[in-house]
Design a protein around this motif. Structure first.
Motif, PDB file in Angstrom:
ATOM      1  N   GLY A  15    -125.895 -48.088  45.133  1.00  0.00           N
ATOM      2  CA  GLY A  15    -127.025 -48.431  44.281  1.00  0.00           C
ATOM      3  C   GLY A  15    -126.641 -49.505  43.285  1.00  0.00           C
ATOM      4  O   GLY A  15    -125.458 -49.717  43.007  1.00  0.00           O
ATOM      5  N   GLY A  16    -127.643 -50.213  42.765  1.00  0.00           N
ATOM      6  CA  GLY A  16    -127.410 -51.183  41.719  1.00  0.00           C
ATOM      7  C   GLY A  16    -126.818 -52.496  42.171  1.00  0.00           C
ATOM      8  O   GLY A  16    -126.406 -53.314  41.346  1.00  0.00           O
ATOM      9  N   PHE A  17    -126.768 -52.754  43.482  1.00  0.00           N
ATOM     10  CA  PHE A  17    -126.118 -53.972  43.971  1.00  0.00           C
ATOM     11  C   PHE A  17    -127.003 -55.210  43.820  1.00  0.00           C
ATOM     12  O   PHE A  17    -126.506 -56.321  43.694  1.00  0.00           O
ATOM     13  CB  PHE A  17    -125.733 -53.823  45.445  1.00  0.00           C
ATOM     14  N   GLN A  18    -128.325 -55.024  43.883  1.00  0.00           N
ATOM     15  CA  GLN A  18    -129.245 -56.146  43.759  1.00  0.00           C
ATOM     16  C   GLN A  18    -130.574 -55.649  43.212  1.00  0.00           C
ATOM     17  O   GLN A  18    -130.832 -54.448  43.185  1.00  0.00           O
ATOM     18  CB  GLN A  18    -129.473 -56.817  45.115  1.00  0.00           C
ATOM     19  N   ALA A  19    -131.396 -56.571  42.750  1.00  0.00           N
ATOM     20  CA  ALA A  19    -132.703 -56.200  42.203  1.00  0.00           C
ATOM     21  C   ALA A  19    -133.544 -55.542  43.290  1.00  0.00           C
ATOM     22  O   ALA A  19    -133.790 -56.129  44.347  1.00  0.00           O
ATOM     23  CB  ALA A  19    -133.401 -57.438  41.658  1.00  0.00           C
ATOM     24  N   MET A  20    -133.978 -54.306  43.037  1.00  0.00           N
ATOM     25  CA  MET A  20    -134.706 -53.547  44.047  1.00  0.00           C
ATOM     26  C   MET A  20    -136.006 -54.234  44.456  1.00  0.00           C
ATOM     27  O   MET A  20    -136.410 -54.191  45.627  1.00  0.00           O
ATOM     28  CB  MET A  20    -135.000 -52.142  43.523  1.00  0.00           C
ATOM     29  N   ALA A  21    -136.679 -54.869  43.510  1.00  0.00           N
ATOM     30  CA  ALA A  21    -137.987 -55.469  43.791  1.00  0.00           C
ATOM     31  C   ALA A  21    -137.901 -56.523  44.894  1.00  0.00           C
ATOM     32  O   ALA A  21    -138.879 -56.743  45.622  1.00  0.00           O
ATOM     33  CB  ALA A  21    -138.571 -56.076  42.525  1.00  0.00           C
ATOM     34  N   ARG A  22    -136.727 -57.148  45.039  1.00  0.00           N
ATOM     35  CA  ARG A  22    -136.595 -58.219  46.037  1.00  0.00           C
ATOM     36  C   ARG A  22    -136.557 -57.695  47.462  1.00  0.00           C
ATOM     37  O   ARG A  22    -136.620 -58.488  48.411  1.00  0.00           O
ATOM     38  CB  ARG A  22    -135.339 -59.039  45.734  1.00  0.00           C
ATOM     39  N   SER A  23    -136.451 -56.387  47.626  1.00  0.00           N
ATOM     40  CA  SER A  23    -136.434 -55.806  48.972  1.00  0.00           C
ATOM     41  C   SER A  23    -137.830 -55.573  49.520  1.00  0.00           C
ATOM     42  O   SER A  23    -137.974 -55.115  50.662  1.00  0.00           O
ATOM     43  CB  SER A  23    -135.669 -54.472  48.946  1.00  0.00           C
ATOM     44  N   ASP A  69    -126.493 -53.409  57.185  1.00  0.00           N
ATOM     45  CA  ASP A  69    -125.173 -53.182  56.594  1.00  0.00           C
ATOM     46  C   ASP A  69    -124.568 -54.485  56.082  1.00  0.00           C
ATOM     47  O   ASP A  69    -123.953 -54.527  55.013  1.00  0.00           O
ATOM     48  CB  ASP A  69    -124.234 -52.546  57.621  1.00  0.00           C
ATOM     49  N   GLU A  70    -124.754 -55.550  56.839  1.00  0.00           N
ATOM     50  CA  GLU A  70    -124.232 -56.847  56.405  1.00  0.00           C
ATOM     51  C   GLU A  70    -124.924 -57.311  55.133  1.00  0.00           C
ATOM     52  O   GLU A  70    -124.281 -57.796  54.190  1.00  0.00           O
ATOM     53  CB  GLU A  70    -124.404 -57.895  57.501  1.00  0.00           C
ATOM     54  N   ALA A  71    -126.256 -57.139  55.082  1.00  0.00           N
ATOM     55  CA  ALA A  71    -127.006 -57.563  53.905  1.00  0.00           C
ATOM     56  C   ALA A  71    -126.562 -56.785  52.669  1.00  0.00           C
ATOM     57  O   ALA A  71    -126.401 -57.359  51.584  1.00  0.00           O
ATOM     58  CB  ALA A  71    -128.504 -57.375  54.140  1.00  0.00           C
ATOM     59  N   LYS A  72    -126.363 -55.482  52.827  1.00  0.00           N
ATOM     60  CA  LYS A  72    -125.946 -54.663  51.683  1.00  0.00           C
ATOM     61  C   LYS A  72    -124.536 -55.037  51.227  1.00  0.00           C
ATOM     62  O   LYS A  72    -124.272 -55.149  50.020  1.00  0.00           O
ATOM     63  CB  LYS A  72    -126.004 -53.177  52.039  1.00  0.00           C
ATOM     64  N   THR A  73    -123.631 -55.238  52.168  1.00  0.00           N
ATOM     65  CA  THR A  73    -122.253 -55.584  51.823  1.00  0.00           C
ATOM     66  C   THR A  73    -122.184 -56.950  51.150  1.00  0.00           C
ATOM     67  O   THR A  73    -121.435 -57.147  50.179  1.00  0.00           O
ATOM     68  CB  THR A  73    -121.369 -55.557  53.076  1.00  0.00           C
ATOM     69  N   VAL A  74    -122.978 -57.896  51.646  1.00  0.00           N
ATOM     70  CA  VAL A  74    -123.028 -59.229  51.031  1.00  0.00           C
ATOM     71  C   VAL A  74    -123.563 -59.133  49.604  1.00  0.00           C
ATOM     72  O   VAL A  74    -123.030 -59.771  48.682  1.00  0.00           O
ATOM     73  CB  VAL A  74    -123.879 -60.192  51.883  1.00  0.00           C
ATOM     74  N   ALA A  75    -124.633 -58.333  49.403  1.00  0.00           N
ATOM     75  CA  ALA A  75    -125.197 -58.171  48.062  1.00  0.00           C
ATOM     76  C   ALA A  75    -124.169 -57.570  47.111  1.00  0.00           C
ATOM     77  O   ALA A  75    -124.037 -58.005  45.958  1.00  0.00           O
ATOM     78  CB  ALA A  75    -126.448 -57.297  48.122  1.00  0.00           C
ATOM     79  N   ALA A  76    -123.425 -56.571  47.594  1.00  0.00           N
ATOM     80  CA  ALA A  76    -122.392 -55.957  46.752  1.00  0.00           C
ATOM     81  C   ALA A  76    -121.294 -56.973  46.429  1.00  0.00           C
ATOM     82  O   ALA A  76    -120.806 -57.032  45.292  1.00  0.00           O
ATOM     83  CB  ALA A  76    -121.807 -54.738  47.459  1.00  0.00           C
ATOM     84  N   GLY A  77    -120.918 -57.769  47.421  1.00  0.00           N
ATOM     85  CA  GLY A  77    -119.890 -58.776  47.183  1.00  0.00           C
ATOM     86  C   GLY A  77    -120.323 -59.820  46.165  1.00  0.00           C
ATOM     87  O   GLY A  77    -119.517 -60.258  45.339  1.00  0.00           O
ATOM     88  N   ARG A  78    -121.579 -60.216  46.212  1.00  0.00           N
ATOM     89  CA  ARG A  78    -122.088 -61.181  45.233  1.00  0.00           C
ATOM     90  C   ARG A  78    -122.057 -60.601  43.830  1.00  0.00           C
ATOM     91  O   ARG A  78    -121.711 -61.298  42.862  1.00  0.00           O
ATOM     92  CB  ARG A  78    -123.509 -61.584  45.608  1.00  0.00           C
ATOM     93  N   LEU A  79    -122.435 -59.328  43.711  1.00  0.00           N
ATOM     94  CA  LEU A  79    -122.409 -58.695  42.393  1.00  0.00           C
ATOM     95  C   LEU A  79    -120.981 -58.630  41.868  1.00  0.00           C
ATOM     96  O   LEU A  79    -120.721 -58.912  40.688  1.00  0.00           O
ATOM     97  CB  LEU A  79    -123.011 -57.288  42.469  1.00  0.00           C
ATOM     98  N   LEU A  80    -120.045 -58.279  42.742  1.00  0.00           N
ATOM     99  CA  LEU A  80    -118.643 -58.196  42.336  1.00  0.00           C
ATOM    100  C   LEU A  80    -118.132 -59.559  41.865  1.00  0.00           C
ATOM    101  O   LEU A  80    -117.382 -59.651  40.886  1.00  0.00           O
ATOM    102  CB  LEU A  80    -117.799 -57.696  43.505  1.00  0.00           C
ATOM    103  N   ALA A  81    -118.571 -60.622  42.531  1.00  0.00           N
ATOM    104  CA  ALA A  81    -118.137 -61.968  42.161  1.00  0.00           C
ATOM    105  C   ALA A  81    -118.648 -62.370  40.781  1.00  0.00           C
ATOM    106  O   ALA A  81    -118.045 -63.219  40.118  1.00  0.00           O
ATOM    107  CB  ALA A  81    -118.619 -62.972  43.211  1.00  0.00           C
ATOM    108  N   GLU A  82    -119.746 -61.748  40.341  1.00  0.00           N
ATOM    109  CA  GLU A  82    -120.300 -62.064  39.026  1.00  0.00           C
ATOM    110  C   GLU A  82    -119.606 -61.321  37.903  1.00  0.00           C
ATOM    111  O   GLU A  82    -119.749 -61.674  36.729  1.00  0.00           O
ATOM    112  CB  GLU A  82    -121.795 -61.740  39.008  1.00  0.00           C
ATOM    113  N   ALA A  83    -118.864 -60.272  38.223  1.00  0.00           N
ATOM    114  CA  ALA A  83    -118.167 -59.486  37.205  1.00  0.00           C
ATOM    115  C   ALA A  83    -116.914 -60.242  36.756  1.00  0.00           C
ATOM    116  O   ALA A  83    -116.048 -60.551  37.582  1.00  0.00           O
ATOM    117  CB  ALA A  83    -117.791 -58.119  37.763  1.00  0.00           C
ATOM    118  N   PRO A  84    -116.783 -60.559  35.472  1.00  0.00           N
ATOM    119  CA  PRO A  84    -115.650 -61.375  35.002  1.00  0.00           C
ATOM    120  C   PRO A  84    -114.288 -60.811  35.356  1.00  0.00           C
ATOM    121  O   PRO A  84    -113.359 -61.572  35.633  1.00  0.00           O
ATOM    122  CB  PRO A  84    -115.862 -61.414  33.476  1.00  0.00           C
TER     123      PRO A  84
END
Length: 287
Positions: free
Chosen positions: A132-140, A240-255
């Motif tokens: 949860g929390g990997f990307q804005a839910m509304a965009r789904s 699964d790919e879309a979810k993993t990519v979204a999680a990876g993008r969020l991780l990349a934003e964390a300093p």
């Protein structure tokens, strides 16, 4: 396990459970947050395992859920993060400290991490998001109206508890038997054996509407904590790919970056694989 309560600024009392370290102490503590219309008991198997690993562990019934008060009060990601801030301020300090949330609770954990970024006394070392929390839910969804229609829970109030128990036994077959008790804890059972949601549909929809406005990437960029991401993979390659990519993008934003551990399994990974989730959390706290 010791059951405690904490009084919020508006007078609402939240219930939490403390699992003291059983083995050699890691001098660490962690708060585990459940998802929408769930409750703290779903985290109890993980909490016991972490306790045996030397981690002081707390499970919290969030506002309006489980044994906590707050029905029909203002609820959402911000309100629950503020509640958590009040709870953490009253807990004994321990380093490192983690906040781990599942589903909606993941968004609460992430927002708490952002709110506490400039407050070292209550800032977690690890913020963990379990499916949860990997990307804005509304965009789904094509529109907000579609999201509300699809995500609105079924009205099952007044059903016999035996009917729900049979559903839970099918839903959680071969899982830890304690999960069945956790599922039942989400309902109030009257003297006639009829079950009613502890979190009303009205309150559920209030939280859902708030969640549709939540932008996790903003909070990820504000973190000073390590970020632990555990997506649940369904076995459907594209999703699964879309979810993993979204999680990876969020991780990349964390300093301060962190860890990404995709796991094949159910949305309720913490209840399905408590040993694996506990081990991942322990490793993150120990890093």
């Amino acid at each position: 396990m010791e059951t405690l309560s904490a009084k919020m600024r508006d007078g609402v009392r939240l219930v939490l459970d403390r699992f003291d370290p059983v083995g050699p102490s890691l001098t660490a503590s962690v708060v585990l947050l459940h998802g929408l219309s769930s409750n703290a008991q779903f985290w109890w198997p993980v909490a016991r395992l972490l306790s045996a690993m030397g981690v002081c562990t707390y499970t919290l019934d969030q506002r309006g859920h489980g044994r906590s008060g707050g029905a029909h009060t203002s609820m959402g990601v911000g309100a629950s993060a503020d509640d958590l801030l009040s709870v953490v301020q009253d807990l004994p300090s321990g380093e490192p400290f983690g906040v781990i949330g599942q589903s909606w609770g993941a968004s609460v954990a992430l927002h708490y991490g952002a709110l506490s970024a400039d407050r070292p006394g209550v800032r977690p070392y690890v913020v963990g998001l379990v499916d949860g929390g990997f990307q804005a839910m509304a965009r789904s969804f094509a529109s907000r109206e579609e999201a509300i229609r699809v995500l609105r829970p079924t009205d099952i109030d007044g059903r016999p508890i035996e009917e729900l128990d049979a559903f839970f036994e099918r839903r959680y077959r071969d899982w830890d038997p304690e999960v069945l008790l956790a599922a039942r804890a989400g309902f109030r059972i009257d003297t006639n054996g009829l079950a009613y949601r502890r979190l009303s549909i009205e309150d559920h929809m209030m939280i859902l509407n708030d969640l549709l406005d939540y932008e996790p990437h903003i909070d990820a960029g504000r973190l000073r904590s390590k970020l632990l991401l555990i997506p649940a993979l369904s076995g459907q390659a594209e999703a699964d790919e879309a979810k993993t990519v979204a999680a990876g993008r969020l991780l990349a934003e964390a300093p301060n970056q962190g860890w990404l551990y995709p796991i094949q399994g159910d949305h309720d990974l913490h209840a399905q694989y408590p040993e694996q989730i506990a081990a991942i959390i322990f490793d993150a706290l120990s890093a």
